[in-house]
Design a protein around this motif. Structure first.
Motif, PDB file in Angstrom:
ATOM      1  N   ALA A 144       0.835  -1.198   0.000  1.00 38.73           N
ATOM      2  CA  ALA A 144       0.000   0.000   0.000  1.00 38.73           C
ATOM      3  C   ALA A 144       0.869   1.247   0.000  1.00 38.73           C
ATOM      4  O   ALA A 144       1.544   1.544   0.974  1.00 38.73           O
ATOM      5  CB  ALA A 144      -0.923  -0.002   1.221  1.00 38.73           C
ATOM      6  N   ILE A 145       0.859   1.951  -1.095  1.00 39.52           N
ATOM      7  CA  ILE A 145       1.549   3.220  -1.207  1.00 39.52           C
ATOM      8  C   ILE A 145       0.538   4.209  -1.793  1.00 39.52           C
ATOM      9  O   ILE A 145       0.006   3.964  -2.869  1.00 39.52           O
ATOM     10  CB  ILE A 145       2.789   3.118  -2.116  1.00 39.52           C
ATOM     11  CG1 ILE A 145       3.787   2.114  -1.529  1.00 39.52           C
ATOM     12  CG2 ILE A 145       3.462   4.478  -2.268  1.00 39.52           C
ATOM     13  CD1 ILE A 145       4.969   1.826  -2.423  1.00 39.52           C
ATOM     14  N   PRO A 146       0.196   5.281  -1.068  1.00 36.63           N
ATOM     15  CA  PRO A 146       0.839   5.765   0.147  1.00 36.63           C
ATOM     16  C   PRO A 146       0.429   4.995   1.397  1.00 36.63           C
ATOM     17  O   PRO A 146      -0.637   4.398   1.457  1.00 36.63           O
ATOM     18  CB  PRO A 146       0.335   7.209   0.240  1.00 36.63           C
ATOM     19  CG  PRO A 146      -1.020   7.160  -0.398  1.00 36.63           C
ATOM     20  CD  PRO A 146      -0.881   6.185  -1.536  1.00 36.63           C
ATOM     21  N   SER A 147       1.309   5.021   2.384  1.00 36.46           N
ATOM     22  CA  SER A 147       1.032   4.549   3.733  1.00 36.46           C
ATOM     23  C   SER A 147       1.531   5.611   4.700  1.00 36.46           C
ATOM     24  O   SER A 147       2.498   6.314   4.405  1.00 36.46           O
ATOM     25  CB  SER A 147       1.753   3.229   4.032  1.00 36.46           C
ATOM     26  OG  SER A 147       1.278   2.181   3.233  1.00 36.46           O
ATOM     27  N   THR A 148       0.875   5.704   5.855  1.00 32.26           N
ATOM     28  CA  THR A 148       1.267   6.709   6.841  1.00 32.26           C
ATOM     29  C   THR A 148       1.267   6.110   8.234  1.00 32.26           C
ATOM     30  O   THR A 148       0.351   5.372   8.594  1.00 32.26           O
ATOM     31  CB  THR A 148       0.320   7.922   6.802  1.00 32.26           C
ATOM     32  OG1 THR A 148       0.332   8.492   5.492  1.00 32.26           O
ATOM     33  CG2 THR A 148       0.736   8.981   7.816  1.00 32.26           C
ATOM     34  N   LEU A 149       2.306   6.415   8.995  1.00 30.41           N
ATOM     35  CA  LEU A 149       2.395   6.008  10.386  1.00 30.41           C
ATOM     36  C   LEU A 149       2.509   7.249  11.262  1.00 30.41           C
ATOM     37  O   LEU A 149       3.150   8.229  10.883  1.00 30.41           O
ATOM     38  CB  LEU A 149       3.622   5.129  10.634  1.00 30.41           C
ATOM     39  CG  LEU A 149       3.733   3.813   9.867  1.00 30.41           C
ATOM     40  CD1 LEU A 149       5.061   3.133  10.200  1.00 30.41           C
ATOM     41  CD2 LEU A 149       2.570   2.885  10.205  1.00 30.41           C
ATOM     42  N   VAL A 150       1.903   7.187  12.455  1.00 32.37           N
ATOM     43  CA  VAL A 150       2.149   8.201  13.479  1.00 32.37           C
ATOM     44  C   VAL A 150       2.943   7.527  14.578  1.00 32.37           C
ATOM     45  O   VAL A 150       2.534   6.494  15.117  1.00 32.37           O
ATOM     46  CB  VAL A 150       0.838   8.790  14.036  1.00 32.37           C
ATOM     47  CG1 VAL A 150       1.144   9.782  15.171  1.00 32.37           C
ATOM     48  CG2 VAL A 150       0.059   9.494  12.931  1.00 32.37           C
ATOM     49  N   ILE A 151       4.098   8.097  14.884  1.00 35.56           N
ATOM     50  CA  ILE A 151       5.026   7.529  15.860  1.00 35.56           C
ATOM     51  C   ILE A 151       5.014   8.399  17.113  1.00 35.56           C
ATOM     52  O   ILE A 151       5.123   9.636  17.018  1.00 35.56           O
ATOM     53  CB  ILE A 151       6.441   7.464  15.247  1.00 35.56           C
ATOM     54  CG1 ILE A 151       6.404   6.604  13.977  1.00 35.56           C
ATOM     55  CG2 ILE A 151       7.448   6.915  16.246  1.00 35.56           C
ATOM     56  CD1 ILE A 151       7.593   6.792  13.078  1.00 35.56           C
ATOM     57  N   ASP A 152       4.830   7.775  18.261  1.00 31.02           N
ATOM     58  CA  ASP A 152       4.723   8.557  19.497  1.00 31.02           C
ATOM     59  C   ASP A 152       6.079   9.095  19.948  1.00 31.02           C
ATOM     60  O   ASP A 152       7.115   8.836  19.333  1.00 31.02           O
ATOM     61  CB  ASP A 152       4.026   7.747  20.602  1.00 31.02           C
ATOM     62  CG  ASP A 152       4.839   6.541  21.084  1.00 31.02           C
ATOM     63  OD1 ASP A 152       6.071   6.521  20.900  1.00 31.02           O
ATOM     64  OD2 ASP A 152       4.223   5.620  21.669  1.00 31.02           O
ATOM     65  N   ARG A 153       6.073   9.836  21.045  1.00 39.88           N
ATOM     66  CA  ARG A 153       7.281  10.512  21.521  1.00 39.88           C
ATOM     67  C   ARG A 153       8.373   9.538  21.970  1.00 39.88           C
ATOM     68  O   ARG A 153       9.535   9.912  22.106  1.00 39.88           O
ATOM     69  CB  ARG A 153       6.927  11.475  22.650  1.00 39.88           C
ATOM     70  CG  ARG A 153       6.037  12.650  22.212  1.00 39.88           C
ATOM     71  CD  ARG A 153       5.722  13.568  23.378  1.00 39.88           C
ATOM     72  NE  ARG A 153       4.882  14.692  22.978  1.00 39.88           N
ATOM     73  CZ  ARG A 153       3.563  14.664  22.975  1.00 39.88           C
ATOM     74  NH1 ARG A 153       2.911  13.554  23.358  1.00 39.88           N
ATOM     75  NH2 ARG A 153       2.868  15.728  22.609  1.00 39.88           N
ATOM     76  N   LYS A 154       7.997   8.292  22.214  1.00 41.24           N
ATOM     77  CA  LYS A 154       8.969   7.277  22.628  1.00 41.24           C
ATOM     78  C   LYS A 154       9.517   6.475  21.444  1.00 41.24           C
ATOM     79  O   LYS A 154      10.247   5.510  21.629  1.00 41.24           O
ATOM     80  CB  LYS A 154       8.320   6.331  23.646  1.00 41.24           C
ATOM     81  CG  LYS A 154       7.937   7.016  24.951  1.00 41.24           C
ATOM     82  CD  LYS A 154       7.307   6.036  25.928  1.00 41.24           C
ATOM     83  CE  LYS A 154       6.924   6.714  27.230  1.00 41.24           C
ATOM     84  NZ  LYS A 154       6.288   5.776  28.192  1.00 41.24           N
TER      85      LYS A 154
END
Length: 210
Positions: A173-183
């Motif tokens: 799947a392109i585009p794909s998006t991740l949200v990465i937390d502060r850790k």
């Protein structure tokens, strides 16, 4: 007519059509591969066990304490610099996988730039991974055309994507998006192009975490 006269040698004209058929088939296979790589949506990713919970909006999230760490992502950027994702630890990172050849990527790019600009002062850092582009010039042209100001790692052969644990990111799947937390852990994932509203909703819960 004698048997000898019937056993005529194959002429070049008879060979060419078969070559054309083979070439067409190969072209179709390549087109199918590109189509499977560039999609406007998707419900599953990677494989193996995953702690993601799919929401009605198509965005998957993981509760704190059950998240996987993002792999080591470092290297040369599209613009020619060096980037190490670890340098952004302590911030919320939005990681977007894109290609200049991908229509849904072009559609969502203005949304990403707008939200990036709006949230930069709140400790949110956007980073791209440009993948499967045959020329870095194409990627640079894409960034210029879309007005993208945040950096993107250059990953023409998809090697960076292979570092992700199965189930955390879909390579199809392109585009794909991740949200990465502060850790430095993966908190949310989308396997589809995102509107500005969906992107903001994807980031907001992670940004609100203490």
């Amino acid at each position: 007519m004698s048997a000898a006269s019937r056993a005529l040698p194959r002429s070049p004209a008879r060979v060419r059509p078969r070559r054309a058929v083979l070439t067409t088939a190969a072209g179709g296979a390549v087109a199918a591969l590109l189509l499977s790589a560039c999609t406007s949506g998707g419900a599953s990713g990677g494989g193996g066990d995953t702690n993601f919970v799919m929401g009605k909006d198509g965005i998957s999230t993981v509760a704190q304490g059950k998240r996987d760490a993002v792999p080591d992502l470092s290297g040369r950027t599209v613009a020619g610099g060096q980037l190490d994702l670890k340098s952004y630890q302590g911030k919320v990172v939005v990681l977007n996988v894109w290609g200049s050849w991908c229509s849904p990527c072009r559609a969502e790019a203005p949304n990403f730039e707008k939200v990036s600009t709006d949230l930069k002062g709140q400790g949110v850092q956007f980073v791209g991974i440009n993948t499967l582009d045959t020329s870095n010039k194409n990627a640079l042209a894409f960034e210029k055309q879309q007005g993208i100001t945040y950096p993107s790692l250059s990953d023409p052969k998809g090697k960076l994507l292979l570092r992700f644990k199965k189930g955390t990111l879909s390579l199809q799947a392109i585009p794909s998006t991740l949200v990465i937390d502060r850790k430095g852990k993966i908190a949310a994932r989308s396997l589809a192009a995102l509107s500005e509203d969906k992107l903001r909703k994807m980031i907001a819960p992670v940004l609100a975490e203490k």
